[in-house]
Write a protein that holds these residues in place. Sequence first.
Motif, PDB file in Angstrom:
ATOM      1  N   ARG A 191       0.808  -1.220   0.000  1.00  0.00           N
ATOM      2  CA  ARG A 191       0.000   0.000   0.000  1.00  0.00           C
ATOM      3  C   ARG A 191       0.839   1.267   0.000  1.00  0.00           C
ATOM      4  O   ARG A 191       0.325   2.363  -0.270  1.00  0.00           O
ATOM      5  CB  ARG A 191      -0.942   0.001   1.212  1.00  0.00           C
ATOM      6  CG  ARG A 191      -2.025  -1.073   1.140  1.00  0.00           C
ATOM      7  CD  ARG A 191      -3.029  -0.906   2.259  1.00  0.00           C
ATOM      8  NE  ARG A 191      -2.459  -1.181   3.564  1.00  0.00           N
ATOM      9  CZ  ARG A 191      -2.380  -2.391   4.122  1.00  0.00           C
ATOM     10  NH1 ARG A 191      -2.861  -3.448   3.466  1.00  0.00           N
ATOM     11  NH2 ARG A 191      -1.863  -2.562   5.323  1.00  0.00           N
ATOM     12  N   ALA A 192       2.143   1.156   0.266  1.00  0.00           N
ATOM     13  CA  ALA A 192       3.013   2.333   0.302  1.00  0.00           C
ATOM     14  C   ALA A 192       3.497   2.749  -1.081  1.00  0.00           C
ATOM     15  O   ALA A 192       4.279   3.698  -1.203  1.00  0.00           O
ATOM     16  CB  ALA A 192       4.221   2.059   1.202  1.00  0.00           C
ATOM     17  N   GLY A 193       3.039   2.060  -2.125  1.00  0.00           N
ATOM     18  CA  GLY A 193       3.420   2.397  -3.492  1.00  0.00           C
ATOM     19  C   GLY A 193       2.357   1.909  -4.446  1.00  0.00           C
ATOM     20  O   GLY A 193       1.192   1.735  -4.057  1.00  0.00           O
ATOM     21  N   ALA A 194       2.726   1.686  -5.697  1.00  0.00           N
ATOM     22  CA  ALA A 194       1.778   1.141  -6.660  1.00  0.00           C
ATOM     23  C   ALA A 194       1.290  -0.215  -6.175  1.00  0.00           C
ATOM     24  O   ALA A 194       2.093  -1.080  -5.792  1.00  0.00           O
ATOM     25  CB  ALA A 194       2.442   1.015  -8.032  1.00  0.00           C
ATOM     26  N   ARG A 195      -0.021  -0.423  -6.190  1.00  0.00           N
ATOM     27  CA  ARG A 195      -0.608  -1.640  -5.650  1.00  0.00           C
ATOM     28  C   ARG A 195      -0.482  -2.795  -6.626  1.00  0.00           C
ATOM     29  O   ARG A 195      -0.567  -2.638  -7.848  1.00  0.00           O
ATOM     30  CB  ARG A 195      -2.087  -1.410  -5.326  1.00  0.00           C
ATOM     31  CG  ARG A 195      -2.337  -0.298  -4.329  1.00  0.00           C
ATOM     32  CD  ARG A 195      -1.882  -0.672  -2.929  1.00  0.00           C
ATOM     33  NE  ARG A 195      -2.640  -1.783  -2.402  1.00  0.00           N
ATOM     34  CZ  ARG A 195      -3.797  -1.644  -1.743  1.00  0.00           C
ATOM     35  NH1 ARG A 195      -4.308  -0.439  -1.548  1.00  0.00           N
ATOM     36  NH2 ARG A 195      -4.420  -2.699  -1.281  1.00  0.00           N
ATOM     37  N   ALA A 327      12.955   1.758  -1.874  1.00  0.00           N
ATOM     38  CA  ALA A 327      13.374   2.872  -1.023  1.00  0.00           C
ATOM     39  C   ALA A 327      12.255   3.884  -0.834  1.00  0.00           C
ATOM     40  O   ALA A 327      12.050   4.398   0.277  1.00  0.00           O
ATOM     41  CB  ALA A 327      14.599   3.544  -1.637  1.00  0.00           C
ATOM     42  N   ALA A 328      11.527   4.172  -1.907  1.00  0.00           N
ATOM     43  CA  ALA A 328      10.438   5.142  -1.807  1.00  0.00           C
ATOM     44  C   ALA A 328       9.350   4.655  -0.867  1.00  0.00           C
ATOM     45  O   ALA A 328       8.775   5.445  -0.091  1.00  0.00           O
ATOM     46  CB  ALA A 328       9.854   5.407  -3.194  1.00  0.00           C
ATOM     47  N   ARG A 329       9.049   3.365  -0.898  1.00  0.00           N
ATOM     48  CA  ARG A 329       8.040   2.816   0.015  1.00  0.00           C
ATOM     49  C   ARG A 329       8.494   2.964   1.472  1.00  0.00           C
ATOM     50  O   ARG A 329       7.710   3.352   2.344  1.00  0.00           O
ATOM     51  CB  ARG A 329       7.769   1.349  -0.328  1.00  0.00           C
ATOM     52  CG  ARG A 329       7.066   1.156  -1.666  1.00  0.00           C
ATOM     53  CD  ARG A 329       7.007  -0.323  -2.075  1.00  0.00           C
ATOM     54  NE  ARG A 329       6.556  -0.479  -3.444  1.00  0.00           N
ATOM     55  CZ  ARG A 329       5.287  -0.738  -3.817  1.00  0.00           C
ATOM     56  NH1 ARG A 329       4.359  -0.888  -2.892  1.00  0.00           N
ATOM     57  NH2 ARG A 329       4.972  -0.849  -5.092  1.00  0.00           N
ATOM     58  N   LEU A 330       9.761   2.641   1.738  1.00  0.00           N
ATOM     59  CA  LEU A 330      10.271   2.783   3.101  1.00  0.00           C
ATOM     60  C   LEU A 330      10.228   4.247   3.547  1.00  0.00           C
ATOM     61  O   LEU A 330       9.842   4.558   4.684  1.00  0.00           O
ATOM     62  CB  LEU A 330      11.700   2.268   3.180  1.00  0.00           C
ATOM     63  CG  LEU A 330      11.922   0.758   3.071  1.00  0.00           C
ATOM     64  CD1 LEU A 330      13.414   0.453   3.185  1.00  0.00           C
ATOM     65  CD2 LEU A 330      11.147  -0.005   4.130  1.00  0.00           C
ATOM     66  N   ALA A 331      10.634   5.157   2.656  1.00  0.00           N
ATOM     67  CA  ALA A 331      10.671   6.571   3.023  1.00  0.00           C
ATOM     68  C   ALA A 331       9.271   7.101   3.318  1.00  0.00           C
ATOM     69  O   ALA A 331       9.082   7.887   4.258  1.00  0.00           O
ATOM     70  CB  ALA A 331      11.329   7.375   1.906  1.00  0.00           C
TER      71      ALA A 331
END
Length: 415
Positions: A191-195, A327-331
């Motif tokens: 859910r933190a990025g493209a599904r 990395a973008a999802r973690l950030a």
Amino acid sequence: MTRILMVTHGTDGDVLPFVRLGALLRAAGHEITLVSHAPYRDRCDLDFAAIDTPEEFARHQADTAHLMDTRGESSWLGFYLRNGLFEQLRRESQILIDAHRPGETVLVGRHTSAVSVRFAAELLGAPVAWVAVSPIQVMSARLAAHMYGAELAPGFAAARAELGLPEVTDWPKWFAGADLDIGLWPGWFDRAGARSPARFALTGFAVPDDETGPAGEELPPGAEEALAERPVLISGGTGRMLNARFYEAAVEGCAGRPALLAVPHEDLVPQPLPPGITWFPRLPFRQVMPRVSAVVHHGGIGTLTRALAAGTPQVVLADGADRPDNAARLARLGLAAWLPPARWGETAAALGGVLADRGLAGRLPGDLDPSAGIEGAARLIENLADPARRARPALTPHQRLALRKHLSTAKRDHP
């Protein structure tokens, strides 16, 4: 007993989860064969079929650096031809065909790359599961479908023709045609990025441990003393597909702090190393990660999940493959600092920031059991295996004709 044939490509983060998955399925009573790169034969105790030689794998890995060429000079067709990947595809397919037992076989492959399991499934009528190790493997399926249907189309068409299979006319539809799609990451990461598409079963992270001994048993000489200083860990993974500046930027970013540099390839180690930074070709991350102050890494799914499981602060210098997306999802979740290549000069400041962050523990998700993803994937594959063993539909007339044609050709070529 179900025969489960597993195919995966890549380095530790792509192969070791399949080693663990195979071990779990074997413990449940299934017959397992792992089909992968030759160097992994000695890193698992499963039945193993090599798709290359150690020398071929080393050349292939050295060549992956060309795929990081941001000037558009890299060519996937050239990469395939230089490394004999179409021939490797034929070899993999033949291994699966030879090992197949009608009505008792399930094929499992790494999503996007292990097209041999899909080719063999078409020919044999066996059920197939595709396992994605990171979300980008799902997100890039449409791009891969375009590449397979355009630049690489003649090579794939020739390989399919040798198997008696028709040319694929709709690659996006073909990519979505597995009996089971598994994603080795949890829903909160998705859910933190493209599904991911709804058809994907997300089981949780699969930490790719490569050692099982008690804490401290596998530490190389000098590591115990170095860990006493709570150093920073620097890791670019086990492969060579890295931005050429990665290790230099990571070392500079430590800015006088003690650090352990885990690099299996000596030629990638920056020279000279500053005082306080110690190079090790390999380190057992399960033991090391909880004992370092932070980790600066490339964004590989295995490294980031091991860091999450240990609660270790992360700075991610991400470029290429799945790394920027990871990395973008973690950030977005406040679980790491992420710097794209244009900002790698800010590594020291980012490292200072994560070391000073006292709120990381409160943001860590609760479902970070390192075994959950693999155990969930094993259960799903077993569910796929049981109906296959009891009542798999018979081959279609086309499949029987194609299989007969392929086997007769194979017999002439290999009497």
